[in-house]
Design a protein around this motif. Structure first.
Motif, mmCIF file in Angstrom:
data_model
loop_
_atom_site.group_PDB
_atom_site.id
_atom_site.type_symbol
_atom_site.label_atom_id
_atom_site.label_comp_id
_atom_site.label_asym_id
_atom_site.label_seq_id
_atom_site.Cartn_x
_atom_site.Cartn_y
_atom_site.Cartn_z
ATOM 1 N N LEU A 79 -39.451 -26.964 -3.912
ATOM 2 C CA LEU A 79 -39.086 -27.775 -2.777
ATOM 3 C C LEU A 79 -39.313 -27.053 -1.514
ATOM 4 N N LYS A 80 -38.662 -25.745 -1.796
ATOM 5 C CA LYS A 80 -38.631 -24.636 -0.546
ATOM 6 C C LYS A 80 -39.703 -24.569 -0.132
ATOM 7 N N GLU A 81 -40.922 -24.282 -1.035
ATOM 8 C CA GLU A 81 -42.051 -23.852 -0.758
ATOM 9 C C GLU A 81 -42.992 -24.652 -0.425
ATOM 10 N N ARG A 82 -43.036 -25.931 -1.021
ATOM 11 C CA ARG A 82 -44.042 -27.019 -0.773
ATOM 12 C C ARG A 82 -43.439 -28.258 -0.194
ATOM 13 N N GLY A 83 -42.138 -28.385 0.338
ATOM 14 C CA GLY A 83 -41.625 -29.591 1.148
ATOM 15 C C GLY A 83 -41.466 -30.588 0.241
ATOM 16 N N GLU A 84 -41.630 -31.808 0.605
ATOM 17 C CA GLU A 84 -41.422 -33.061 -0.012
ATOM 18 C C GLU A 84 -42.655 -33.275 -1.302
ATOM 19 N N LEU A 85 -42.102 -33.468 -2.320
ATOM 20 C CA LEU A 85 -43.092 -33.596 -3.594
ATOM 21 C C LEU A 85 -42.310 -34.995 -4.512
ATOM 22 N N LEU A 115 -27.793 -30.669 -2.436
ATOM 23 C CA LEU A 115 -28.860 -29.618 -2.502
ATOM 24 C C LEU A 115 -30.151 -30.576 -2.362
ATOM 25 N N ILE A 116 -30.510 -31.523 -2.804
ATOM 26 C CA ILE A 116 -31.393 -32.274 -2.551
ATOM 27 C C ILE A 116 -31.595 -33.555 -2.177
ATOM 28 N N GLU A 117 -32.428 -34.521 -1.678
ATOM 29 C CA GLU A 117 -32.284 -35.761 -1.407
ATOM 30 C C GLU A 117 -33.668 -36.647 -1.473
ATOM 31 N N TYR A 118 -33.468 -37.867 -1.738
ATOM 32 C CA TYR A 118 -34.535 -38.795 -1.784
ATOM 33 C C TYR A 118 -34.981 -38.909 -0.238
ATOM 34 N N THR A 119 -36.512 -39.187 -0.049
ATOM 35 C CA THR A 119 -36.843 -39.597 1.096
ATOM 36 C C THR A 119 -36.839 -41.098 1.579
ATOM 37 N N GLN A 129 -41.679 -42.603 -3.219
ATOM 38 C CA GLN A 129 -40.495 -42.005 -3.117
ATOM 39 C C GLN A 129 -40.735 -40.464 -3.531
ATOM 40 N N LYS A 130 -40.242 -39.493 -2.682
ATOM 41 C CA LYS A 130 -40.432 -38.055 -2.777
ATOM 42 C C LYS A 130 -38.796 -37.437 -2.823
ATOM 43 N N LEU A 131 -38.778 -36.117 -3.186
ATOM 44 C CA LEU A 131 -37.658 -35.420 -3.265
ATOM 45 C C LEU A 131 -37.951 -34.225 -2.172
ATOM 46 N N ARG A 132 -36.895 -33.985 -1.540
ATOM 47 C CA ARG A 132 -36.887 -32.835 -0.378
ATOM 48 C C ARG A 132 -35.708 -32.039 -0.552
ATOM 49 N N LEU A 133 -35.571 -30.680 0.036
ATOM 50 C CA LEU A 133 -34.229 -30.176 0.156
ATOM 51 C C LEU A 133 -33.517 -30.815 1.203
ATOM 52 N N LYS A 134 -32.156 -30.969 1.035
ATOM 53 C CA LYS A 134 -31.437 -31.676 1.930
ATOM 54 C C LYS A 134 -31.367 -31.124 3.176
ATOM 55 N N ARG A 135 -31.583 -31.895 4.462
ATOM 56 C CA ARG A 135 -31.497 -31.234 5.794
ATOM 57 C C ARG A 135 -30.046 -31.042 5.997
ATOM 58 N N LYS A 136 -29.826 -30.019 6.632
ATOM 59 C CA LYS A 136 -28.507 -29.577 7.207
ATOM 60 C C LYS A 136 -28.170 -29.829 8.595
#
Length: 136
Positions: A79-85, A115-119, A129-136
């Motif tokens: 997820l860090k490398e490719r963003g939303e998946l 650490l992650i969240e659903y879009t 629906q995708k997963l991504r790193l949690k925005r801080k």
């Protein structure tokens, strides 16, 4: 030895000889307390299997069982490398065919740990629906 209606072994022998494979090897002990059958692979397929493995290993992560910690690290780095998946994109990059219960629990734990969240959290079953790193 019991084999239902005595059709399995003749069927194996016919099929193996029809496609040019080496004949199976049947092993048992003197008391016939077990039977093992070795079905040797056809010579033509050995090269194809080796070629398929080298191609798939280059494009995907090696398909094998992984620990929960390995899955967690992989999901986070991906997820860090490719963003939303989507979950299926993550599954395919692991070389799997479907989302396992272990991977589902990894997703759940990472969400609970913020650490992650659903879009689209309000529509969990959305096809987008995708997963991504949690925005801080």
């Amino acid at each position: 030895m019991v084999e239902g209606r005595n059709t399995g072994i003749p069927t194996i022998l016919k099929a193996m000889s029809a496609n040019g494979s080496p004949l199976p090897v049947f092993e048992t002990d003197d008391e016939r307390s077990y039977m093992t059958v070795v079905l040797p692979i056809h010579e033509k397929f050995i090269g194809e299997i080796q070629n398929d493995e080298s191609v798939s290993n280059g494009a995907k992560m090696e398909q094998r069982r992984r620990s929960k910690n390995e899955l967690r690290d992989y999901v986070l780095s991906l997820l860090k490398e490719r963003g939303e998946l989507s979950a299926s994109e993550i599954v395919h990059s692991l070389g799997y065919k479907s989302v396992s219960s272990t991977l589902r629990s990894v997703f759940k734990e990472l969400v609970c740990e913020d650490l992650i969240e659903y879009t689209i959290p309000e529509k969990m079953n959305s096809r987008r629906q995708k997963l991504r790193l949690k925005r801080k």
